[in-house]
Structure formats: structure tokens, C-alpha cells
Scaffold this motif. Structure first.
Motif, mmCIF file in Angstrom:
data_model
loop_
_atom_site.group_PDB
_atom_site.id
_atom_site.type_symbol
_atom_site.label_atom_id
_atom_site.label_comp_id
_atom_site.label_asym_id
_atom_site.label_seq_id
_atom_site.Cartn_x
_atom_site.Cartn_y
_atom_site.Cartn_z
ATOM 1 N N GLN A 231 0.811 -1.212 0.000
ATOM 2 C CA GLN A 231 0.000 0.000 0.000
ATOM 3 C C GLN A 231 0.852 1.272 0.000
ATOM 4 O OE1 GLN A 231 -3.332 -0.042 2.743
ATOM 5 N NE2 GLN A 231 -3.643 -2.247 2.477
ATOM 6 N N ARG A 232 2.119 1.121 -0.326
ATOM 7 C CA ARG A 232 3.015 2.274 -0.414
ATOM 8 C C ARG A 232 3.144 2.793 -1.842
ATOM 9 N NH1 ARG A 232 7.970 -0.262 3.288
ATOM 10 N NH2 ARG A 232 6.679 -0.656 5.128
ATOM 11 N N THR A 233 2.573 2.089 -2.819
ATOM 12 C CA THR A 233 2.824 2.413 -4.224
ATOM 13 C C THR A 233 1.532 2.800 -4.913
ATOM 14 O OG1 THR A 233 4.660 0.849 -4.233
ATOM 15 C CG2 THR A 233 3.830 1.544 -6.365
ATOM 16 N N VAL A 234 1.560 3.891 -5.647
ATOM 17 C CA VAL A 234 0.363 4.502 -6.208
ATOM 18 C C VAL A 234 -0.098 3.816 -7.492
ATOM 19 C CG1 VAL A 234 1.462 6.181 -7.744
ATOM 20 C CG2 VAL A 234 -0.688 6.790 -6.591
ATOM 21 N N ILE A 235 -1.373 3.973 -7.759
ATOM 22 C CA ILE A 235 -1.940 3.741 -9.085
ATOM 23 C C ILE A 235 -2.426 5.101 -9.570
ATOM 24 C CG2 ILE A 235 -3.771 2.645 -10.415
ATOM 25 C CD1 ILE A 235 -3.780 0.418 -8.262
ATOM 26 N N ASN A 236 -1.767 5.652 -10.557
ATOM 27 C CA ASN A 236 -2.155 6.950 -11.116
ATOM 28 C C ASN A 236 -2.810 6.701 -12.479
ATOM 29 O OD1 ASN A 236 -2.186 9.506 -12.455
ATOM 30 N ND2 ASN A 236 -0.609 10.249 -11.050
ATOM 31 N N GLU A 237 -4.113 6.931 -12.541
ATOM 32 C CA GLU A 237 -4.870 6.658 -13.766
ATOM 33 C C GLU A 237 -4.774 7.858 -14.718
ATOM 34 O OE1 GLU A 237 -8.100 3.462 -12.109
ATOM 35 O OE2 GLU A 237 -8.679 5.567 -12.031
ATOM 36 N N ALA A 238 -3.567 8.086 -15.193
ATOM 37 C CA ALA A 238 -3.271 9.256 -16.008
ATOM 38 C C ALA A 238 -3.824 9.107 -17.419
ATOM 39 C CB ALA A 238 -1.765 9.480 -16.061
ATOM 40 N N SER A 239 -4.048 10.237 -18.071
ATOM 41 C CA SER A 239 -4.502 10.239 -19.461
ATOM 42 C C SER A 239 -3.329 9.926 -20.385
ATOM 43 C CB SER A 239 -5.106 11.602 -19.810
ATOM 44 O OG SER A 239 -4.163 12.638 -19.575
ATOM 45 N N TRP A 240 -3.643 9.726 -21.671
ATOM 46 C CA TRP A 240 -2.632 9.174 -22.579
ATOM 47 C C TRP A 240 -1.380 10.032 -22.774
ATOM 48 C CZ3 TRP A 240 -0.737 11.430 -26.899
ATOM 49 C CH2 TRP A 240 -1.491 12.469 -27.482
ATOM 50 N N PRO A 241 -1.439 11.370 -22.790
ATOM 51 C CA PRO A 241 -0.149 12.070 -22.997
ATOM 52 C C PRO A 241 0.852 11.768 -21.883
ATOM 53 C CG PRO A 241 -2.007 13.560 -23.352
ATOM 54 C CD PRO A 241 -2.558 12.328 -22.722
ATOM 55 N N TRP A 242 0.373 11.738 -20.645
ATOM 56 C CA TRP A 242 1.260 11.453 -19.524
ATOM 57 C C TRP A 242 1.674 9.986 -19.510
ATOM 58 C CZ3 TRP A 242 3.366 15.345 -16.984
ATOM 59 C CH2 TRP A 242 2.697 16.566 -16.884
ATOM 60 N N SER A 243 0.700 9.098 -19.687
ATOM 61 C CA SER A 243 1.027 7.667 -19.636
ATOM 62 C C SER A 243 1.983 7.285 -20.764
ATOM 63 C CB SER A 243 -0.242 6.821 -19.695
ATOM 64 O OG SER A 243 -0.975 7.077 -20.872
ATOM 65 N N ASN A 250 3.032 5.162 -14.610
ATOM 66 C CA ASN A 250 2.091 5.761 -13.668
ATOM 67 C C ASN A 250 1.249 4.692 -12.974
ATOM 68 O OD1 ASN A 250 1.327 6.072 -16.667
ATOM 69 N ND2 ASN A 250 -0.683 5.856 -15.661
ATOM 70 N N LEU A 251 1.057 3.529 -13.639
ATOM 71 C CA LEU A 251 0.403 2.381 -12.993
ATOM 72 C C LEU A 251 1.459 1.686 -12.136
ATOM 73 C CD1 LEU A 251 -1.598 1.114 -16.088
ATOM 74 C CD2 LEU A 251 -2.447 2.541 -14.199
ATOM 75 N N HIS A 252 1.909 2.402 -11.135
ATOM 76 C CA HIS A 252 3.176 2.069 -10.496
ATOM 77 C C HIS A 252 3.100 0.806 -9.641
ATOM 78 C CE1 HIS A 252 7.250 3.375 -10.246
ATOM 79 N NE2 HIS A 252 7.263 3.405 -8.923
ATOM 80 N N PHE A 284 -5.015 3.582 -2.772
ATOM 81 C CA PHE A 284 -4.014 4.603 -3.113
ATOM 82 C C PHE A 284 -4.058 4.840 -4.625
ATOM 83 C CE2 PHE A 284 0.819 5.676 -2.884
ATOM 84 C CZ PHE A 284 0.523 7.021 -2.974
ATOM 85 N N VAL A 285 -5.077 5.593 -5.034
ATOM 86 C CA VAL A 285 -5.346 5.849 -6.448
ATOM 87 C C VAL A 285 -5.437 7.349 -6.668
ATOM 88 C CG1 VAL A 285 -6.938 5.462 -8.374
ATOM 89 C CG2 VAL A 285 -6.592 3.661 -6.660
ATOM 90 N N VAL A 286 -4.766 7.833 -7.704
ATOM 91 C CA VAL A 286 -4.821 9.247 -8.108
ATOM 92 C C VAL A 286 -5.451 9.309 -9.492
ATOM 93 C CG1 VAL A 286 -3.438 11.274 -8.705
ATOM 94 C CG2 VAL A 286 -2.820 9.879 -6.719
ATOM 95 N N GLN A 287 -6.385 10.223 -9.674
ATOM 96 C CA GLN A 287 -7.075 10.350 -10.958
ATOM 97 C C GLN A 287 -6.303 11.262 -11.908
ATOM 98 O OE1 GLN A 287 -9.702 8.428 -11.588
ATOM 99 N NE2 GLN A 287 -9.496 7.625 -9.508
ATOM 100 N N GLY A 290 -3.435 15.740 -13.575
ATOM 101 C CA GLY A 290 -4.225 16.961 -13.455
ATOM 102 C C GLY A 290 -4.751 17.153 -12.047
ATOM 103 N N GLN A 291 -5.114 16.041 -11.394
ATOM 104 C CA GLN A 291 -5.583 16.121 -10.013
ATOM 105 C C GLN A 291 -4.478 16.614 -9.094
ATOM 106 O OE1 GLN A 291 -6.318 12.653 -7.047
ATOM 107 N NE2 GLN A 291 -8.300 12.973 -8.057
ATOM 108 N N LEU A 292 -3.266 16.102 -9.295
ATOM 109 C CA LEU A 292 -2.140 16.551 -8.475
ATOM 110 C C LEU A 292 -1.819 18.019 -8.741
ATOM 111 C CD1 LEU A 292 0.240 13.459 -8.793
ATOM 112 C CD2 LEU A 292 -1.211 14.074 -6.848
ATOM 113 N N ILE A 293 -1.874 18.410 -10.016
ATOM 114 C CA ILE A 293 -1.582 19.809 -10.360
ATOM 115 C C ILE A 293 -2.597 20.747 -9.727
ATOM 116 C CG2 ILE A 293 -1.489 21.450 -12.277
ATOM 117 C CD1 ILE A 293 -0.354 19.124 -13.988
ATOM 118 N N SER A 294 -3.875 20.400 -9.801
ATOM 119 C CA SER A 294 -4.927 21.285 -9.283
ATOM 120 C C SER A 294 -4.921 21.371 -7.763
ATOM 121 C CB SER A 294 -6.295 20.817 -9.778
ATOM 122 O OG SER A 294 -6.601 19.528 -9.256
#
Length: 309
Positions: A231-243, A250-252, A284-287, A290-294
Motif C-alpha cells: 500500500q506504499r505504491t500509487v496507481i495513477n490513472e493518467a490520461s494518454w499524454p502522460w502515460s 504511472n500504474l506504479h 491509493f489511487v490518483v485520478q 491533473g488532479q495533483l496539479i490542481s
């Protein structure tokens, strides 16, 4: 293969591993050719493209190269460590020898030690003793890097300064690595000076450093302290430019659990069992970035002090 996976999921992954794409690794080979060709094309065409358009093209290209080096050190596209090293040795990002990055990053994959200061080489945290020994200015800097804007602006120069300090202390042991990397870097910079419109200082400061800064966005919040290592490692469901830029890293959590799985199979494996992966991460999921930036451009995401190290 990770022993917590249920039998159907194991079989799905084994089927993917036997596919033509996975056996030939053609996406990684194609990407390797594309990045090399892209870098040389921009450099050689920079007199026609102009200084600043060339710069804007090179920054994400070098960031993508860093992501590709990450694939190489994990055993793609070949099983030969030597061949992968030769393929990934080009110093497009300048500051880190490939072999130093490889060896350090593989140590980071001991999940029992994730985030622990002084043990995990990629930890972004301080233990209590390190915090107590820090000056008020150093504490302020550590706090700033816990904002996304602070990390983007400060991570690269701080990492380079830390690299110089640590490697200078180890120079009697590591000088052959730095000699080889330095020779390759000088050849590359000579090529840039002779054939491109970019001054060498411009490439060093306004291409390679911003590329490291862009790469630091991915690692900004990919791990957190938690008693349970999974539970220390994120799942970041980033959009295609970032992924795409980060080659699905990002699917770490999926990558850490299945480090031998190539970048182009990570989304398929994740989507097939999304609910299970989210449960394993403890939510531990980030959408997306953009969510982190905002939310965290100016607001610290957590404390630089590790809660239980």
C-alpha cells in the motif's frame, strides 16, 4: 510471478507473455529506433526548426528517453544485460550514467524498504534524526519539494547537487563509470556544438535539466509511507499524454508487483483486474496528474518527515 495473483489472472498474464508482441518486443524496439531517430533529427534540423522549437521538441523526447532507459534496465527488449546497457547508454539526459541509474533503481525495487530514508535510494523522506539535523532553510526546501510546483522547479537541481556530492565521495570506486560516461557525454556535446543550432550550455541547462524536471512529475507522489508495503505504491490513472511520456509507469503498483512486465502490457493487466489492484493498493489511487496539479501545485501533499522510519 507475484504469489497473491489468483490463478485466472496468472494465466491471463502468461498468455500475454506468450503473445507475438511480448515475444518479439517490437513496441520497445520501435520506440528505441524512434527516440534515437527523433533526437538526431531534431539536432540536425535545429538550424531550420530554430532554437526554441528544437528545445520544445527535445525536452519531452529526453524525458521519454529516461522512461525508455527504465524499461531497458528491467530487461526489455532483450534478456541480455550487456545489450540493454549498450542500447541505453546514450547520455541524452546528461547527468546520470545509465549503469548508476540501473543499479540504484533495482535496489529501489525491494518493496519491504520502500520510502525508508537511507535504505530506499529513491526515498523522498527524512527520518527523525535527519530532520533534527537539518537547518531551517533545509527544512523549508524539503517542504517546498512536497508541492508539485516546488518539485518541478527544485527536484532536478537538488538531485544533480546530491549526485555530485555523493559520487565525489565515492570517486575512487566509481571513476571508471564516470570516465566512460564523461567520454560519451563529451562526444555528444561535441556533436551538438558542431551540427546543431543549440549552444552546449543551452542543451545542458535548458534541455536536460527541464527534462529531468518533467520526469520528476511522475515520481512526485508514486510512493507514500504505509505499514503495508503493497500500500506504499500509487496507481495513477493518467490520461494518454502522460502515460505515453512515462510509458505507463504511472500504474506504479502494477509495475512494482510485476517488474518484468513490459510497458505496453501494463494497462491491459491493470484494466483486467482493476478492482483487485485498487483493493491491493489500499485505495491509493490518483485520478491523473491533473488532479495533483490542481490540488498540490502550491499545497504540500504530505510531510517530508517519515512517520515511522
Amino acid at each position: 510471478m507475484a504469489n497473491y495473483l489468483d490463478l485466472p489472472h496468472r494465466r491471463e498474464i502468461e498468455t500475454l507473455a506468450r503473445s507475438f508482441t511480448a515475444r518479439t518486443e517490437w513496441p520497445t524496439w520501435l520506440l528505441l529506433v524512434g527516440v534515437y531517430a527523433g533526437w538526431f533529427s531534431v539536432i540536425l534540423a535545429s538550424h531550420w526548426l530554430g532554437l526554441w522549437l528544437s528545445t520544445l521538441l527535445l525536452i519531452p523526447l529526453v524525458t521519454l528517453w529516461l522512461s525508455l532507459q527504465h524499461e531497458l534496465l528491467h530487461g526489455h527488449p532483450t534478456r541480455s544485460t550487456l545489450l540493454n546497457t549498450l542500447l541505453g547508454y546514450a547520455p541524452f539526459a546528461v547527468w546520470y550514467p545509465y549503469t548508476l541509474y540501473r543499479d540504484s533503481h533495482l535496489l529501489h525495487h525491494n518493496d519491504q524498504d520502500l520510502t525508508l530514508p537511507g535504505i530506499d535510494p529513491e526515498s523522498r523522506y527524512l527520518n527523525q534524526q535527519q530532520w533534527d539535523n537539518s537547518s531551517p532553510f533545509e527544512r523549508r526546501v524539503h517542504g517546498l519539494t512536497k508541492t508539485l510546483l516546488g518539485r518541478f522547479l527544485l527536484a532536478a537541481p537538488l538531485a544533480i547537487a546530491r549526485l555530485v556530492r555523493d559520487q565525489w565521495q565515492r570517486l575512487p570506486q566509481v571513476w571508471p563509470m564516470w570516465l566512460a560516461h564523461g567520454a560519451m557525454t563529451l562526444l555528444m556535446l561535441g556533436f551538438i556544438a558542431h551540427y546543431s543550432a543549440l549552444p552546449v550550455w543551452h542543451y545542458l541547462l535548458l534541455v536536460s535539466v527541464p527534462a529531468l524536471s518533467l520526469a520528476s512529475v511522475r515520481s512526485y507522489y508514486e510512493h507514500r509511507p504505509h505499514p503495508q508495503p503493497e500500500q506504499r505504491t500509487v496507481i495513477n490513472e493518467a490520461s494518454w499524454p502522460w502515460s505515453w511520456l512515462f510509458l505507463n509507469n504511472n500504474l506504479h503498483l502494477v509495475h512494482h508487483d510485476l517488474p518484468k512486465l513490459p510497458w505496453y502490457l501494463l494497462p491491459t493487466v491493470y484494466r483486467a483486474r482493476r478492482r483487485q489492484w485498487v483493493a491491493r493498493s489500499g485505495g491509493f489511487v490518483v485520478q491523473g496528474y491533473g488532479q495533483l496539479i490542481s490540488r498540490h501545485s502550491l499545497k504540500a501533499i504530505d510531510s517530508p518527515r517519515h512517520p515511522f522510519a
